[in-house]
Design a protein around this motif. Structure first.
Motif, mmCIF file in Angstrom:
data_model
loop_
_atom_site.group_PDB
_atom_site.id
_atom_site.type_symbol
_atom_site.label_atom_id
_atom_site.label_comp_id
_atom_site.label_asym_id
_atom_site.label_seq_id
_atom_site.Cartn_x
_atom_site.Cartn_y
_atom_site.Cartn_z
ATOM 1 N N VAL A 154 0.845 -1.190 0.000
ATOM 2 C CA VAL A 154 0.000 0.000 0.000
ATOM 3 C C VAL A 154 0.881 1.242 0.000
ATOM 4 C CG1 VAL A 154 -1.763 1.324 1.234
ATOM 5 C CG2 VAL A 154 -1.846 -1.178 1.254
ATOM 6 N N GLY A 155 0.625 2.142 -0.916
ATOM 7 C CA GLY A 155 1.282 3.437 -0.922
ATOM 8 C C GLY A 155 0.286 4.506 -0.523
ATOM 9 N N GLU A 165 3.903 8.627 -9.572
ATOM 10 C CA GLU A 165 5.098 7.862 -9.227
ATOM 11 C C GLU A 165 4.753 6.689 -8.313
ATOM 12 O OE1 GLU A 165 8.693 9.893 -8.106
ATOM 13 O OE2 GLU A 165 8.088 11.695 -9.167
ATOM 14 N N ALA A 166 3.893 6.919 -7.337
ATOM 15 C CA ALA A 166 3.491 5.832 -6.440
ATOM 16 C C ALA A 166 2.743 4.745 -7.198
ATOM 17 C CB ALA A 166 2.624 6.390 -5.308
ATOM 18 N N ALA A 167 1.990 5.132 -8.206
ATOM 19 C CA ALA A 167 1.236 4.161 -9.002
ATOM 20 C C ALA A 167 2.151 3.162 -9.697
ATOM 21 C CB ALA A 167 0.377 4.890 -10.035
ATOM 22 N N GLU A 168 3.364 3.572 -9.983
ATOM 23 C CA GLU A 168 4.316 2.690 -10.663
ATOM 24 C C GLU A 168 4.978 1.707 -9.699
ATOM 25 O OE1 GLU A 168 7.120 5.150 -12.649
ATOM 26 O OE2 GLU A 168 5.670 5.953 -14.099
ATOM 27 N N LEU A 173 -6.465 4.912 -6.080
ATOM 28 C CA LEU A 173 -6.154 4.795 -7.497
ATOM 29 C C LEU A 173 -6.937 3.633 -8.092
ATOM 30 C CD1 LEU A 173 -4.347 5.529 -9.981
ATOM 31 C CD2 LEU A 173 -2.747 3.810 -9.117
ATOM 32 N N ALA A 174 -7.779 3.939 -9.096
ATOM 33 C CA ALA A 174 -8.574 2.904 -9.755
ATOM 34 C C ALA A 174 -7.906 2.392 -11.017
ATOM 35 C CB ALA A 174 -9.959 3.441 -10.085
ATOM 36 N N GLY A 175 -7.047 3.202 -11.619
ATOM 37 C CA GLY A 175 -6.394 2.818 -12.864
ATOM 38 C C GLY A 175 -5.925 4.058 -13.586
ATOM 39 N N MET A 176 -5.614 3.899 -14.857
ATOM 40 C CA MET A 176 -5.118 5.010 -15.663
ATOM 41 C C MET A 176 -6.116 5.352 -16.761
ATOM 42 S SD MET A 176 -2.203 5.761 -14.234
ATOM 43 C CE MET A 176 -1.488 6.862 -15.471
ATOM 44 N N VAL A 177 -6.271 6.627 -17.034
ATOM 45 C CA VAL A 177 -7.041 7.123 -18.164
ATOM 46 C C VAL A 177 -6.062 7.921 -19.012
ATOM 47 C CG1 VAL A 177 -8.951 8.570 -18.938
ATOM 48 C CG2 VAL A 177 -9.195 7.186 -16.868
#
Length: 225
Positions: free
Chosen positions: A17-18, A104-107, A212-216
């Motif tokens: 978890v970030g 950055e955290a998403a990566e 974060l649900a994902g990327m758009v």
């Protein structure tokens, strides 16, 4: 399971978890916007990306800042006080530090949530018992006292083994008698942020967890958990 604090987003290590923290103001603003009724927030690094998404997405508005000043051509700035009521379905946001830290955290993290003083207890409940890292957005890659303070407040609520950095953040949190004094201890940019400081220093006024649900496209899509 343990809790670590990265005092800049570049220091963030992979974790289950970030928890991204940008107290002044992105994560506070996103929590407030979602609590007020925006369905989602799309977080962009670049101004051009945000403007392109506004052109593509119906019922959206774009907000954000550079160096605490509203970006020319944006509909709104980045003050959480601008989002007490929903004016669109989608808020597109680009800020100096916070939105970049989220991306950055998403990566690096399996799950990303956004923390602030406004939703302190709610985000701590999500992270308690997990292998977690609190990612401070910082200021242009450098340590920021307000984010470190908020990270320490989160650490105080977790029942996890602490790294040295987490212990340091907790000590910073203990050094101030109130959140407002901690936020005021940092030197900010242009004048006029006093009311935002007071707004963002309130604790546990929102029972929401932006995640974060994902990327758009190039943007991180943030919804309520």
């Amino acid at each position: 399971m343990g809790i670590h604090v990265a005092f800049t987003s570049a220091e963030a290590a992979p974790a289950q978890v970030g928890i991204v923290v940008d107290v002044m103001r992105a994560t506070s603003t996103i929590a407030q916007a979602l609590a007020a009724g925006y369905r989602r927030v799309l977080c962009c690094s670049e101004i051009e990306e945000a403007l392109a998404l506004r052109a593509e997405i119906p019922d959206s508005l774009v907000g954000g800042e550079r160096n605490a000043v509203q970006v020319e051509g944006f509909d709104v700035g980045a003050s959480p006080r601008e989002f007490l009521e929903a004016r669109a379905e989608t808020l597109i946001l680009s800020t100096t530090n916070g939105t970049r830290a989220i991306l950055e955290a998403a990566e690096r993290c399996e799950e990303v949530v956004l923390g602030s003083l406004l939703n302190l207890a709610a985000v701590a409940r999500v992270a308690d018992g997990a292998d977690a890292v609190v990612v401070c957005a910082a200021f242009k890659g450098a340590f920021a006292l307000d984010d470190a303070y908020c990270a320490g407040r989160i650490v105080q609520l977790l029942h996890s083994q602490r790294t040295d950095a987490a212990i340091a953040a907790e000590l910073i949190a203990q050094a101030f008698p109130s959140a407002l004094e901690a936020l005021n201890a940092r030197t900010y940019g242009p004048p006029g942020l006093e009311e935002d400081l007071k707004f963002c220093a309130r604790e546990d006024v929102l029972d929401v967890v932006p995640h974060l649900a994902g990327m758009v496209g190039p943007a991180a899509e943030i919804l309520l958990a």
